[in-house]
Write a protein that holds these residues in place. Structure first.
Motif, PDB file in Angstrom:
ATOM      1  N   ALA A  58    -100.420   5.058 -16.486  1.00  0.00           N
ATOM      2  CA  ALA A  58    -100.128   4.158 -15.370  1.00  0.00           C
ATOM      3  C   ALA A  58     -98.747   3.533 -15.520  1.00  0.00           C
ATOM      4  O   ALA A  58     -97.964   3.470 -14.566  1.00  0.00           O
ATOM      5  N   ARG A  59     -98.417   3.077 -16.727  1.00  0.00           N
ATOM      6  CA  ARG A  59     -97.093   2.500 -16.963  1.00  0.00           C
ATOM      7  C   ARG A  59     -96.000   3.549 -16.828  1.00  0.00           C
ATOM      8  O   ARG A  59     -94.914   3.275 -16.316  1.00  0.00           O
ATOM      9  N   LEU A  60     -96.296   4.767 -17.272  1.00  0.00           N
ATOM     10  CA  LEU A  60     -95.318   5.844 -17.184  1.00  0.00           C
ATOM     11  C   LEU A  60     -95.040   6.217 -15.733  1.00  0.00           C
ATOM     12  O   LEU A  60     -93.880   6.452 -15.346  1.00  0.00           O
ATOM     13  N   ALA A  61     -96.095   6.287 -14.911  1.00  0.00           N
ATOM     14  CA  ALA A  61     -95.908   6.616 -13.499  1.00  0.00           C
ATOM     15  C   ALA A  61     -95.064   5.558 -12.794  1.00  0.00           C
ATOM     16  O   ALA A  61     -94.192   5.877 -11.968  1.00  0.00           O
ATOM     17  N   LYS A  62     -95.295   4.296 -13.131  1.00  0.00           N
ATOM     18  CA  LYS A  62     -94.501   3.222 -12.540  1.00  0.00           C
ATOM     19  C   LYS A  62     -93.046   3.306 -12.986  1.00  0.00           C
ATOM     20  O   LYS A  62     -92.118   3.132 -12.178  1.00  0.00           O
ATOM     21  N   VAL A  64     -90.795   6.115 -11.214  1.00  0.00           N
ATOM     22  CA  VAL A  64     -90.328   5.931  -9.834  1.00  0.00           C
ATOM     23  C   VAL A  64     -89.498   4.660  -9.683  1.00  0.00           C
ATOM     24  O   VAL A  64     -89.212   4.236  -8.566  1.00  0.00           O
ATOM     25  N   THR A  65     -89.143   4.049 -10.814  1.00  0.00           N
ATOM     26  CA  THR A  65     -88.342   2.821 -10.781  1.00  0.00           C
ATOM     27  C   THR A  65     -86.872   3.153 -11.010  1.00  0.00           C
ATOM     28  O   THR A  65     -86.541   3.911 -11.931  1.00  0.00           O
ATOM     29  N   ARG A  66     -86.018   2.623 -10.193  1.00  0.00           N
ATOM     30  CA  ARG A  66     -84.584   2.812 -10.373  1.00  0.00           C
ATOM     31  C   ARG A  66     -84.094   1.948 -11.542  1.00  0.00           C
ATOM     32  O   ARG A  66     -84.677   0.901 -11.830  1.00  0.00           O
ATOM     33  N   PRO A  67     -82.985   2.375 -12.188  1.00  0.00           N
ATOM     34  CA  PRO A  67     -82.176   3.570 -11.931  1.00  0.00           C
ATOM     35  C   PRO A  67     -82.799   4.806 -12.577  1.00  0.00           C
ATOM     36  O   PRO A  67     -83.428   4.708 -13.632  1.00  0.00           O
ATOM     37  N   LEU A  69     -89.875   3.646 -21.658  1.00  0.00           N
ATOM     38  CA  LEU A  69     -90.739   4.557 -20.908  1.00  0.00           C
ATOM     39  C   LEU A  69     -89.938   5.349 -19.887  1.00  0.00           C
ATOM     40  O   LEU A  69     -90.174   6.547 -19.701  1.00  0.00           O
ATOM     41  N   ARG A  70     -88.998   4.684 -19.211  1.00  0.00           N
ATOM     42  CA  ARG A  70     -88.199   5.380 -18.209  1.00  0.00           C
ATOM     43  C   ARG A  70     -87.171   6.316 -18.851  1.00  0.00           C
ATOM     44  O   ARG A  70     -86.991   7.440 -18.408  1.00  0.00           O
TER      45      ARG A  70
END
Length: 272
Positions: free
Chosen positions: A37-41, A44-47, A149-150
């Protein structure tokens, strides 16, 4: 009577350990769900980390290509050698090209690619992120306002999803080509006739679903390897455990996912 009492006492002593193991399994899956769930968020978060994504695509795709191609080629030779004698025995030697093509494209190519990549990439990601975790590099990234994570996980998982279908195509090509060579060495046949017999009854739906299902394999490999690597603890021994568990769990989940996906593909695209 004494033996029954002893057996009952032993069973009661083993029950707490069995409950703890079961509790650990459910705890692991719960942590994995939260990580997803944290990875999916984060994904899709910029940048968006495009440069890091390209670098991971090269590390996962281009650098895995020789190993995947070799595995696919060996699979094509083995299928040709194993099925030839059986088909000759039943007077169906003319179906050998079709058997090679169908076996590689529909099942052997995708599964071999998934297992090879889970071994190479899963171990690499697990060891890399595990080393960063125990050396506190991930903590330093968080202190520098960089989302690990991002930057670390999302790029690697996305690269796995994008590269697995392309690697599968390469494995299919090498397997079919080497299957042709193994066939023509035993009984000379032209490349044109081999492809005509092999792809005569092949439809578009026979190729696309088995190839695209490897994107799910890539998702599994990336998520499991990143999860195991980023929860590493215990120094060098922890990194070793994370590397081993990444490969074992990714390979196991790829095989289980293949069973479910094959059933789903046969339901959505029934054999004509």
């Amino acid at each position: 009577m004494a033996s029954w009492i002893q057996a009952g006492a032993q069973l009661r002593s083993e029950l707490p350990s069995a409950r703890s193991v079961l509790s650990s399994v459910f705890e692991w899956f719960g942590e994995l769900a939260l990580f997803c769930a944290r990875l999916a968020k984060a994904a899709v978060t910029r940048p968006f980390e495009i440069r890091e994504l390209i670098r991971q695509c090269d590390a996962i795709g281009a650098q895995s290509l020789p190993l995947v191609a070799l595995a696919g080629a060996a699979t094509g030779v083995v299928i040709s050698l194993q099925t030839r004698d059986s088909l000759v025995r039943f007077g169906a030697k003319a179906f050998l090209p079709a058997v090679i093509v169908y076996s590689i494209i529909k099942e052997s190519g995708p599964v071999i690619t998934g297992l090879v990549v889970s071994g190479r990439v899963g171990a690499g990601i697990g060891a890399e992120l595990g080393s960063m975790k125990v050396s506190e590099q991930i903590d330093a990234m968080e202190a520098s306002a960089v989302d690990p994570l991002r930057f670390l996980a999302a790029t690697r998982v996305t690269a796995c999803i994008l590269m697995l279908p392309l690697l599968t195509v390469a494995a299919d090509f090498c397997g079919i080509l080497m299957g042709f060579l193994a066939t023509t060495l035993a009984d000379p046949i032209s490349l044109r006739l081999f492809f005509e017999r092999g792809f005569k009854d092949m439809f578009f739906t026979d190729f696309i679903p088995p190839t695209l299902k490897t994107a799910v394999f890539g998702l599994i490999i990336g998520v499991v390897a990143c999860f195991q690597g980023m929860r590493t603890s215990g120094g060098g021994e922890g990194v070793r455990r994370a590397t081993t568990s990444s490969v074992v769990l990714a390979s196991l989940f790829v095989i289980l996912a293949d069973v479910a996906l094959v059933r789903l593909i046969l339901t959505l695209f029934p054999v004509r």
